[in-house]
Write an enzyme that holds these catalytic residues in place. Structure first.
Site, PDB file in Angstrom:
ATOM      1  N   GLU A  34      -8.800 -27.771 -46.702  1.00  0.00           N
ATOM      2  CA  GLU A  34      -8.504 -29.065 -46.069  1.00  0.00           C
ATOM      3  C   GLU A  34      -9.350 -29.115 -44.813  1.00  0.00           C
ATOM      4  OE1 GLU A  34      -4.328 -29.659 -45.571  1.00  0.00           O
ATOM      5  OE2 GLU A  34      -3.978 -29.548 -47.722  1.00  0.00           O
ATOM      6  N   CYS A  54      -6.646 -34.555 -38.526  1.00  0.00           N
ATOM      7  CA  CYS A  54      -7.677 -34.686 -39.565  1.00  0.00           C
ATOM      8  C   CYS A  54      -7.689 -36.069 -40.172  1.00  0.00           C
ATOM      9  CB  CYS A  54      -7.478 -33.640 -40.641  1.00  0.00           C
ATOM     10  SG  CYS A  54      -5.841 -33.708 -41.370  1.00  0.00           S
ATOM     11  N   LYS A 114      -3.082 -16.024 -40.872  1.00  0.00           N
ATOM     12  CA  LYS A 114      -3.910 -15.853 -39.667  1.00  0.00           C
ATOM     13  C   LYS A 114      -3.957 -17.207 -38.956  1.00  0.00           C
ATOM     14  CE  LYS A 114      -7.483 -16.231 -37.747  1.00  0.00           C
ATOM     15  NZ  LYS A 114      -7.598 -16.960 -36.441  1.00  0.00           N
ATOM     16  N   GLU A 165     -17.278 -35.852 -36.593  1.00  0.00           N
ATOM     17  CA  GLU A 165     -15.857 -35.753 -36.265  1.00  0.00           C
ATOM     18  C   GLU A 165     -15.719 -35.323 -34.807  1.00  0.00           C
ATOM     19  OE1 GLU A 165     -13.481 -32.426 -37.715  1.00  0.00           O
ATOM     20  OE2 GLU A 165     -11.924 -33.842 -38.317  1.00  0.00           O
TER      21      GLU A 165
END
Ligand code: NAD
Length: 503
Positions: A266, A300, A191, A397
């Protein structure tokens, strides 16, 4: 790679079939619209014009894909590893043959610059080759001796798995998760992210054209809360490999609880680059700039906090500001572009909100700090100075080309600031002292630390985060540990005395 105009014309030619027919699901080797007949529209970040309509799947489509993956599993798992290796290498060949198409479509769909996306396609092929070569050893185990007993382990693929990926570098990340699953003998339902779904479609086509049997890799498009959620709840899906935001990871863990899903996450990061006065300051500045501004900062492992020893703080910050101001921002298909547009106006609003927060909290804008004229989501590479680690720009973030610089006085303070965030994905350390490097790396709360280097990947090495940055490790054999079950068989080697229970 041509000039901007010829690249754009070529990218449009590659996109034409999706404009005409939409981005369909691929289930059991068949092209299918969503069972509901619904679609959603994606937009191109470069100018916000519509790109394609995409199948808006729900639990029915996920169920069909899970059934196809379950049906394909026994034959794929039983295939000798050498045969899976052969097929995965052919997929890598086919990715390389279509690298331009992948790169151009990725640029249009994500806004990432061509100079990076042309390599992302090749890295995708490398991921397939790396895990292809490991396929023959995937089932290997250990032998352990005990007096009178011999234990032998082997690994077996866990079953059909779900892979859920984010929008930032979708092709590369999809291959990083899917290649080891296939090498291990698992079948997959993928997905992809709703903001950038096009190259996931290309991947399944490429894989099948290279000989991957139908149903081994299935693609279901849709929104996270519909298709994504249904995948994490499906009883036939044995594990979920997820890359995305931390709060989505915790949702997935809750959603998968009823079916006891194995999960591998992750997640996000707020990664420090720590520069000591004894480092090569020019190399450190180059690496800090590369790690925060490449891939639009939508990465990331980006070094989003620059922690600099006070005695060299102003010099390093000046080098970074000067380099940031010279970075070309432009159309993703222009070969000169380094920073392209952010993925979507929604994400741009988030990034811009930190410009406001930084000013309100009293930080100084040393570079950038503003949006460029649209219609796309272009923002200038930004550097904030005069920041404290408790500010939002140092804790959260941002996932854009935004760097926050903070001075430190001592090694202890550097470590304390570096660790004082909820995340722990990556850290970068610049020092000329081996002793210091050994001491500091030992104390950093990070799944991965690079010393005197930018993020240079070595595929056999473990990849993953601690704290809110993830669960589990990818890379090398660690990927197989996630996609496989370890089983033990104990053989008695002597006729030992069996306890008798009768009186
Ligand atoms: P996101 O969490 O919003 O979405 C990721 C995927 O999860 C998408 O496919 C989405 O549709 C799906 N999803 C959303 N809600 C879901 C639900 N309830 N159930 C199942 N699936 C659901 O993340 P994003 O905004 O696409 O990506 C950016 C994030 O990804 C950043 O936090 C970034 O740090 C992280 N990321 C991490 C790594 C890493 O290796 N650690 C790599 C790349 C990106």
């Amino acid at each position: 790679m041509g000039d901007y105009r010829s690249n754009l014309a070529m990218a449009e030619a590659y996109l034409a079939r999706y404009r005409a027919g939409g981005v369909l699901n691929r289930i059991g080797g068949q092209d299918l619209p969503a069972a509901s007949g619904d679609w959603f529209e994606t937009i191109g970040p470069a100018d916000l014009s519509p790109l394609a309509r995409v199948a808006k799947s729900d639990a029915r489509d996920v169920d069909a894909a899970a059934v196809a993956a379950k049906a394909a599993f026994p034959a794929w798992a039983a295939l000798p590893g050498a045969e899976r290796r052969r097929i995965l290498h052919r997929i890598a060949d086919a990715i390389e043959a279509r690298a331009e198409e992948i790169a151009f479509l990725e640029c249009l769909d994500t806004g990432q610059a061509l100079r990076f996306m042309s390599k992302a396609a090749l890295r995708g092929a490398e991921n397939f080759r790396f895990f292809a070569d490991k396929a023959p050893e995937a089932r290997d185990g250990k032998a352990m001796y005990a007096p009178g007993q011999w234990n032998v382990t082997n690994r077996a693929p866990i079953g059909p798995v779900g892979v859920i990926t984010p929008w930032n570098t979708p092709f590369m990340l999809a291959t990083w998760k899917i290649a080891p699953a296939l090498a291990a003998g698992c079948t997959v339902v993928h997905k992809p992210a709703e903001f950038s779904p096009i190259t996931a479609r290309l991947l399944v086509e490429i894989a099948e054209s290279a000989g991957l049997p139908p149903g081994v890799l299935n693609l279901v498009n849709g929104l996270g809360e519909d298709a994504g959620r249904a995948l994490t709840e499906h009883p036939a899906i044995k594990a979920i490999a997820f890359v995305g935001e931390t709060r989505t990871g915790s949702r997935i863990m809750a959603q998968g609880a009823a079916t006891l899903k194995r999960v591998h996450f992750e997640l996000g990061g707020k990664n420090p680059v720590i520069v000591f006065a004894d480092a090569d300051l020019d190399r450190a500045a180059d690496a800090a700039v590369f790690m925060i501004y490449s891939l639009n900062g939508e990465r990331c492992t980006s070094s989003s906090r620059l922690l600099v020893e006070a005695s060299v703080h102003d010099a390093v910050v000046a080098k970074v500001a000067e380099r940031a101001a010279r970075i070309p921002v432009g159309h993703p298909l222009d070969p000169a572009t380094v920073i392209g547009p952010l993925i979507h106006p929604e994400h741009e609003r988030k990034v811009l909100s930190y410009f406001e927060k930084a000013r309100a909290e009293g930080a100084t804008v040393a570079a950038g700090g503003e949006k460029l004229p649209g219609p796309g989501c272009y923002v200038r590479p930004t550097l904030f100075t005069g920041a404290r680690n408790d500010m939002a720009i140092a804790q959260e973030e941002i996932f854009g080309p935004v760097l926050t610089a903070i001075p430190f006085a001592t090694e202890d303070e550097a470590v304390a600031i570096a660790n004082d965030v909820p995340y722990g994905l990556a850290a970068y350390l610049w020092t000329g002292s081996l002793d210091r490097a050994l001491r500091v790396t030992e104390r950093l709360e990070a799944g991965m630390t690079w010393v005197n280097s930018e993020n240079l990947r070595h595929l056999p090495a473990p990849f993953g985060g601690v704290k809110n940055s993830g669960l589990g490790r990818d890379g090398g054999d660690w990927s197989f540990d996630f996609y496989m079950e370890t089983r033990n068989v104990a053989f008695a080697t002597v006729p030992h005395a069996i306890p008798k229970l009768e009186g």
